[in-house]
Design a protein around this motif. Sequence first.
Motif: not given
Length: 913
Positions: A76-101
């Motif tokens: 995961p990658v967490t960034v601060r977009s503004n003073k009171q807003h943060r965003v976490t980006f996660v890349e989803c692999p093509s594995d069916i287990n990771a997609m389901s989670d």
Amino acid sequence: MSDSEEEQVKQAPIIKPHQKQQKDFYAEQLQANEEAESQAPLLVVVQGPKGSGKTTLIKSLVKHYTGQKIKKLVGPVTVRSNKQHRVTFVECPSDINAMSDLSKVADLALIMIDASIGFEMETFEYLSLLNNHGFPNVMGVLTHIDFFKDNKQLRKTRKKYKKRFEYETGGNYKLFYLQALKNEYYLKQDIHNLARFISIIKIAPVRWKTEHPFVLADRYEQGKDNTTTFYGYVRGCTYRLNDRIHFVGQGDYYIDSFEEVLDPVEIITAQKKHRSLKDTEKLVYAPMSSVGALAIDATAGYITIPQPIFTEKNKFVNNEEQDDEEMEEQEQEQELPEGVRMVRELQQMTEGIDKQLEEEEDVQLLEGFELEEDKPIKKKNNQQQIQQQRDLVRLKNRVNIKIENGTVMPITDTLLATDLHELIYQNKNGINEFDSVRYIPKVQERKSYREIKELFVTGFYGQTDVVDLENLEKQMEEEEQEDKEQEQENKDNNQNQKDENQNSKEKQQERQQLVNQLTNSNLGLYKKGTYVKIVIKDFSSSIKDEYPMILARSEVGEDNLGFIKIRIKKHRWHSNILKSNDPIIISLGWRRFQTIPIYCVQDPNDRLRFVKYTPEYDYCYAIFYGNFAPQGTGLVCTQSLSNKLSKFRVAATGVVLEMNHQFDVMKKLKLVGEPFKVIKNTAFIKGMFNSSLEVAKFQGGLIKTVSGLRGHIKKPSKLGPDGSFRATFEDKIQMSDLVFCRTWVRMHIERFYRLITNNVKLMKTMWELRQEKQIPLEFKPDSTYQDQERVPVKFAPLRIPNNLQQNLPFESKEKVKSLSFRERLRQQVEKNLPVKSNMTDKEKEVYSLIQRLNTIKNEKEKKREQKDIQKQKVKEAQIKGQKQHLEEGKRKYKQQKQKDKFIKQVKKQQQQQ
């Protein structure tokens, strides 16, 4: 924490953990006011097929928010977009287990679509998973648009993809377009538009996440004794601490410790003049990608160098020049500040501090101080001491450090709380007895902070050479006095405001502050958005960095196993229908497990009737053994965990209806028998049962014939084979009738449950086993359909008594009178009597002449037929002789040809000799 707040905490009543009603009340208050306080970062899952641009999109968004570049994206990658807003980006692999989670925890899903290829199978699979796990917010991103050179074709393709995306998602979500790449990043304007929609989007609440707290780990550390530490934000709802936690995809584990630590990407609450973020406030936190700021923990500290790649100075210099440069570096290092010199020493360390402590008995924490001496040692260079002291004072004024903002750690029974100040500076038994993991700093009084600061300053305050420090000390004392005066004024103002303003909102806020201060120590409640550290003991399984690490709270009741009834439907794109008693993998709640379901339908009388296969285009019920889950929870079924995209992997979807420890699923059984003796309304039946004991079990049961006559079983009979019985019917049956007995048998549901973890061996279906071992399908002759030859039955004519016929109305009477036996006999005798001729003599002569002429004609026709037969035989003989002659000519020609060939070979041999 101010003095007024400390007094409120002391005056607040102590809430014990066993007081369940109060605990539930405070938990509800936390959940009600979570929106007003800090929230967890927005979790954005980027999903798409391989090569669609997932990694490039995350890197472009991180560069847009923070200006930093990530070379290798992991976790995961967490960034601060503004003073009171943060965003976490996660890349989803093509594995069916990771997609389901990730479909269960995502707040927003960015679905990547390659415009040069179109919608691929992974996209439809992920949309199916989202739809059955709550369907959060979705945004489509169309990439590789520069593949199209013709604008007209591009417009048609955009319109087609937009229409299909709206059809699959319900038409409430947008489809964005990313034009092209520039320097391995997407265009700034496209990323700016996408980031704007991400920042203003309203997150739709998903029922599962609002009722089940979880932690998506940002990083992990593996320690000794099979203990692993995970760090992440609490998401979903307020976390009520218990002794167990479920690692999705790994299993259930016991919690060794659960603590709140410093948030690496804090929300900026201070009100400042500028509206946007400064460059120093734009943070990116990606510890698994080796990107992030300084992280401080209760037991350790982590320093990340701003440069992505660090190399020691003059590492690649020639050996001849190295000696001269080392002398210059040593001279320069003596003039460097102490902080810079310590960091450089840490970078050059080859062994850990724990190993150095074992080797050395006396360890010097800071230069100029020793553990056994109370007084510091003078250094030779006074100018260097003065410069260091000035740097420390400047650093204090620039950063404006306040010790009161430190975290207050709870005192527990398992951890020994000890004052580090007393341990370091008064304990003279040696440093080897100190264990930093088992000790937690206590909250000191304000007066002791200055004393601790003075201990970490090299040099003496009493020196006559130091003139600038006296002025600096006076300034510091004046600033402290001003701070105290301001605090007293604030106290007076706060007391006046409390007396004047007695609104319910302020009371609720004060009450909430008290609850927040007491949760960690007494109640074990952690609100959503808290950054926590979870230590799990006896954790020995391997972790893949590309897979999401989700640690969910083990809810009460959901750990129990039992039978679950669901409504299920085969997915319209899955190639095969599902068969009862075939193992299947189900993703239900936080768990994925393999079980053996039984499919059934419900009759009008509420009976669950067993079916062998799932319907093609309709719903049915399925009952299996697994973990309990709340009613209305969506689930997804798959037949395998293979990543081969040979067919659509989502086999079926459903929803939980009911949970129980037993369900009665009945299977219809039709027993067939045939009569071997019939006496009026009584008949003796054979072939339906195998023994008299089975007959006794079914005694009194209802039976029925093909013609519709009803009856019931009486008793076993000694006549006929074993298993025959006597039965009575409404009327006399025929010997050709078949007798049926319709019964219901209760089906056995297998108690099979296997949790899906790493390297787990799954049960295989019969078809997979036959394919592996090349076993042909068993052929049963009884299962084949055969043509039945039935002899037509001639029934006796209907006879109605005369008495009954006379009483019938005219419409029901027979219109053709039936003859009696004497009348029929009389008619037969009259037929056999000789017929008297009525012809005259002339008619007789004509009749005899015609007979003679017919006889002559018949004789001529016979002779003509005989001649025709002989002619046909002659023709057949001629044709047959011609064929024989032709075959004989062919045979002679072949013989002559072989002789010529043989003669030529002999002549050649003679010539060669």
